[in-house]
Design an enzyme around this catalytic site. Structure first.
Site, mmCIF file in Angstrom:
data_model
loop_
_atom_site.group_PDB
_atom_site.id
_atom_site.type_symbol
_atom_site.label_atom_id
_atom_site.label_comp_id
_atom_site.label_asym_id
_atom_site.label_seq_id
_atom_site.Cartn_x
_atom_site.Cartn_y
_atom_site.Cartn_z
ATOM 1 N N THR A 100 -28.275 -7.441 -0.640
ATOM 2 C CA THR A 100 -27.681 -8.150 0.839
ATOM 3 C C THR A 100 -27.746 -6.553 1.435
ATOM 4 O O THR A 100 -27.376 -5.736 1.338
ATOM 5 C CB THR A 100 -26.383 -8.431 0.424
ATOM 6 O OG1 THR A 100 -27.420 -9.324 -0.408
ATOM 7 C CG2 THR A 100 -25.953 -8.978 1.706
ATOM 8 N N LYS A 175 -28.336 -14.396 4.670
ATOM 9 C CA LYS A 175 -27.145 -14.137 3.329
ATOM 10 C C LYS A 175 -25.692 -13.843 4.406
ATOM 11 O O LYS A 175 -24.828 -14.391 3.170
ATOM 12 C CB LYS A 175 -27.439 -12.661 3.062
ATOM 13 C CG LYS A 175 -26.868 -12.599 1.432
ATOM 14 C CD LYS A 175 -26.619 -12.988 0.336
ATOM 15 C CE LYS A 175 -25.825 -13.154 -0.261
ATOM 16 N NZ LYS A 175 -25.974 -11.615 -1.529
ATOM 17 N N LYS A 243 -18.417 -4.235 1.364
ATOM 18 C CA LYS A 243 -20.121 -4.140 2.530
ATOM 19 C C LYS A 243 -20.725 -5.105 3.159
ATOM 20 O O LYS A 243 -21.124 -4.721 4.089
ATOM 21 C CB LYS A 243 -20.026 -3.689 1.355
ATOM 22 C CG LYS A 243 -22.277 -2.942 2.104
ATOM 23 C CD LYS A 243 -23.033 -4.351 1.476
ATOM 24 C CE LYS A 243 -23.592 -4.090 -0.002
ATOM 25 N NZ LYS A 243 -24.336 -5.244 -0.627
#
Length: 295
Positions: A100, A175, A243
Site C-alpha cells: 500500500t 486501497k 502510514k
C-alpha cells in the site's frame, strides 16, 4: 500466461508476503526471494526458493517481480533505486508492487518501467494475514489491461476478489477507499466490545450475535474475536495502518476533500504509537480505549 515453471521474484517476506509467495511456489513457480531480514525467508527457502542478496539479484533472475514492503520509501528503494529492480531487470520484465503506497509513486514506477521496455502494476491487497494464508485476498489493480490480463493467473492464486480499477495509481486509490472504511469501522469495533466488556458480557457470545446482524463486518467477526482472546499480534501492523491513513489524508487534502472521520481515527492510532503499540495488530486500538477509560 501459465504460471507453472515461471521464474518469479519476491521482495518482502513479512506477515503478508511470505504466505502470498508460498501460494505461488506451491503452484509451480520458481522463486527468487529477498528480505532485509534474511531469516524471514527461511520457510520459503525450505520450499525451494533461492535466497538473493539484493533486489538487483532478484530482478536479474526473474520474469515477474512482486514487491510487498513497508513504506513508500521502501518501494522507491527496491524498485527505482540503483540496486533496485528496474535498473537490473531484463526487457519484458513485469513488476507488481503489492505494497500500500502512494498513487503518484505507482505512476512514476509505471513510467520508468515503460521507458525500459518493461511493465508495472500497482496491486495493493486487503484481507490481512488470514486472507494471505488462505489465498482469499482482495486485490485492487492499477495499470494497463494487457499487463493485468497477463498477471491475472498469478493474482488468482493469491486472492479471490480481483479487479482492475483503472490505469496506474488506480489500485492505490481503491486501497485508500478500503483503508478509510476500515479506519471508522475499527473505532466502532473496539467501542462496541469495550461497552460489552464493561457490562460483564462474554465477548465471544456478543460477537456471535451482533456479527451476524446488521452490525456485522469483517472487523468485528475477525479482529473482534482476537480482541476477545486478548490476541493483539499483528495481522496488519498499527504502524503500517498509520502510514496508510496518512497517505489517504494527503490525497484528500490534494483534492480539497474533508474526511473528519478518517482524521479522528488517525489520531487514535497515532495515540497507539505514542503508547508504544505500533507493532501490535490494528485490533490493538482496543488498548488505547481501555487506557482512556481505565478499563
Amino acid at each position: 500466461m501459465s504460471i507453472a515453471s515461471k521464474r518469479i521474484g519476491w521482495i518482502g517476506t513479512g506477515v503478508m508476503g511470505k504466505s502470498m509467495c508460498k501460494h505461488l511456489i506451491t503452484s509451480g513457480c520458481t522463486a527468487f526471494v529477498y528480505n532485509r531480514s534474511a531469516e524471514k525467508t527461511k520457510e520459503l527457502t525450505d520450499m525451494g526458493a533461492t535466497l538473493c542478496s539484493s533486489p538487483a539479484e532478484v530482478a536479474a533472475n526473474s520474469d515477474v517481480v512482486f514487491t510487498i514492503v513497508g513504506f513508500p520509501q521502501d518501494v522507491e528503494e527496491v524498485i527505482l533505486g540503483e540496486n533496485g529492480v528496474l535498473a537490473n531487470a531484463k526487457e519484458g520484465t513485469i513488476v507488481v508492487d503489492m505494497t500500500t503506497s502512494t498513487p503518484s509513486l505507482a505512476k512514476r514506477i509505471a513510467e520508468v518501467a515503460a521507458s525500459k521496455n518493461m511493465a508495472a502494476l500497482d496491486a495493493p491487497v486487503s484481507g490481512g494475514d488470514l486472507g494471505a494464508r488462505e489465498g482469499t485476498l482482495a486485490i485492487m489493480v492499477g495499470g494497463d489491461s494487457a499487463t493485468y490480463e497477463a498477471m491475472l493467473p498469478f493474482f488468482e492464486v493469491m486472492g479471490k476478489n480481483i479487479q482492475r480499477m483503472g490505469e496506474s495509481g488506480a489500485g492505490q486509490h481503491c486501497k485508500m477507499a478500503n483503508q478509510i472504511l476500515i479506519a471508522g469501522t475499527m473505532i466502532g469495533t473496539v467501542e462496541s466490545l469495550l461497552y460489552a466488556a464493561k457490562t460483564g458480557m462474554d465477548l465471544e457470545q456478543v460477537i456471535d450475535v451482533i456479527g451476524s446482524g446488521a452490525a456485522g463486518s469483517w472487523s468485528i467477526n475477525n479482529l473482534g474475536r482476537r480482541i476477545a482472546k486478548s490476541d493483539f499480534d499483528p495481522g496488519f501492523f498499527i504502524k503500517h495502518f498509520v502510514k496508510d491513513m496518512g497517505i489517504a489524508l494527503e490525497e484528500s487534502a490534494r483534492m480539497n476533500l474533508s474526511l473528519p472521520g478518517l482524521a479522528m481515527a488517525n489520531q487514535f492510532y497515532v495515540a497507539a504509537k505514542a503508547q508504544g503499540l505500533e507493532n501490535l495488530g490494528t485490533q490493538g486500538l482496543y488498548k488505547v480505549f481501555e487506557a482512556m477509560n481505565q478499563a
